[in-house]
Design a protein around this motif. Structure first.
Motif, short mmCIF file in Angstrom:
data_model
loop_
_atom_site.label_atom_id
_atom_site.label_comp_id
_atom_site.label_asym_id
_atom_site.label_seq_id
_atom_site.Cartn_x
_atom_site.Cartn_y
_atom_site.Cartn_z
N ALA A 194 0.84 -1.21 0.00
CA ALA A 194 0.00 0.00 0.00
C ALA A 194 0.87 1.25 0.00
CB ALA A 194 -0.94 -0.01 1.21
N LEU A 195 1.93 1.24 0.78
CA LEU A 195 2.84 2.38 0.83
C LEU A 195 3.51 2.60 -0.53
CD1 LEU A 195 4.17 4.57 2.60
CD2 LEU A 195 5.95 2.90 3.13
N LEU A 196 3.95 1.52 -1.15
CA LEU A 196 4.59 1.62 -2.47
C LEU A 196 3.61 2.13 -3.53
CD1 LEU A 196 6.74 -1.64 -2.49
CD2 LEU A 196 7.57 0.71 -2.26
N VAL A 197 2.38 1.62 -3.51
CA VAL A 197 1.37 2.08 -4.46
C VAL A 197 1.09 3.56 -4.25
CG1 VAL A 197 -1.09 1.87 -5.10
CG2 VAL A 197 0.30 -0.18 -4.81
N GLN A 198 0.97 3.97 -3.00
CA GLN A 198 0.71 5.38 -2.70
C GLN A 198 1.88 6.27 -3.16
OE1 GLN A 198 -1.65 7.39 -2.33
NE2 GLN A 198 -2.05 7.77 -0.17
N SER A 258 3.06 9.92 1.68
CA SER A 258 2.40 8.63 1.41
C SER A 258 1.84 8.01 2.68
CB SER A 258 3.39 7.67 0.74
OG SER A 258 3.79 8.17 -0.51
N LEU A 259 2.58 8.11 3.78
CA LEU A 259 2.08 7.59 5.06
C LEU A 259 0.81 8.33 5.49
CD1 LEU A 259 5.45 7.12 6.96
CD2 LEU A 259 3.88 5.31 6.27
N LEU A 312 -8.70 16.35 12.55
CA LEU A 312 -7.72 16.85 13.51
C LEU A 312 -6.34 16.24 13.37
CD1 LEU A 312 -10.00 16.98 16.67
CD2 LEU A 312 -9.42 18.85 15.11
N VAL A 313 -6.27 15.02 12.87
CA VAL A 313 -4.97 14.37 12.77
C VAL A 313 -4.46 14.37 11.33
CG1 VAL A 313 -3.69 12.24 13.17
CG2 VAL A 313 -5.44 12.92 14.79
N VAL A 314 -5.20 13.73 10.44
CA VAL A 314 -4.71 13.54 9.07
C VAL A 314 -4.56 14.88 8.34
CG1 VAL A 314 -5.19 12.47 6.84
CG2 VAL A 314 -5.63 11.20 8.94
N ASN A 315 -5.60 15.71 8.39
CA ASN A 315 -5.52 16.99 7.67
C ASN A 315 -4.44 17.89 8.25
OD1 ASN A 315 -7.51 16.24 5.90
ND2 ASN A 315 -9.15 17.27 6.99
N ASN A 316 -4.31 17.92 9.57
CA ASN A 316 -3.26 18.74 10.18
C ASN A 316 -1.87 18.22 9.85
OD1 ASN A 316 -4.91 20.68 11.30
ND2 ASN A 316 -5.17 19.57 13.22
N LEU A 317 -1.71 16.90 9.81
CA LEU A 317 -0.42 16.33 9.41
C LEU A 317 -0.09 16.70 7.97
CD1 LEU A 317 -0.49 12.76 10.99
CD2 LEU A 317 1.04 14.64 11.60
#
Length: 196
Positions: A73-77, A102-103, A177-182
């Protein structure tokens, strides 16, 4: 960016995101111990097996987690994001930054899979309760582990299950709060933020 690049971005984004979702679904189905013999599970296994087979030789499972699927999944991303950056800007930029993006992208997609599975589950509970459709059974198997923690804390309301509402809120808050801020903190370009 000309019309040809925009068309290329649309095609790469659509097909790449679709395959990423299939790879993450394989990980989720193994995580929730979904029915392997379900026709949809079989499709997901067949679609991911050619790329996953060589990774499984080098990356073992740890504690029941299929790390090879996560690496795929990481490689595809990374390939998807790199291709989009190449089409839009002519460069992929810093590979370490691409890894971080990607993460973040995988985390956002992972949460969205559960979010939309919950929506499908709620709709199915209204229109096809007790259905033995393979898709409905698979959605139920994906959603149940997410709903169980909320059901422990919510009182029984005589057949009315409020746990999906709280699960929606939790998933949405994690996304906001987590993904968008990251993504903002990692200086992710708006083109790539649309993937998450």
């Amino acid at each position: 960016m000309n019309g040809l690049n925009s068309a290329g971005i649309l095609i790469v984004q659509t097909l790449g995101s679709l395959y990423l979702i299939i790879v993450l679904l394989r990980f989720i189905l193994q995580l929730v111990r979904a029915d392997f013999y379900n026709p949809l599970s079989q499709f997901i296994v067949r679609a991911t097996h050619p790329l996953l087979r060589p990774l499984r030789r080098i990356i073992p499972s740890v504690g029941g987690l299929d790390l090879a699927t996560l690496v795929l999944a990481l490689l595809v991303q990374m390939v998807l994001m790199g291709a989009l950056l190449m089409l839009a800007y002519g460069t992929i930029g810093n590979p370490l930054q691409l890894l971080v993006w990607s993460l973040i992208g995988i985390t956002g997609t992972f949460l969205k899979i559960f979010f939309f599975a919950l929506i499908i589950s709620v709709i199915l509970s209204w229109v096809a309760q007790g259905s033995h459709n393979p898709g409905a059974l698979l959605v139920h198997q994906i959603c149940e582990p997410v709903l169980v923690p909320f059901r422990r804390f919510l009182p029984s309301l005589g057949g009315l299950d409020l746990s999906p509402i709280f699960a929606f809120l939790a998933l949405r808050l994690l996304d906001m709060l987590v993904v968008n801020n990251l993504a903002v903190m990692a200086n992710m370009p708006p083109l790539l933020q649309r993937l998450i």
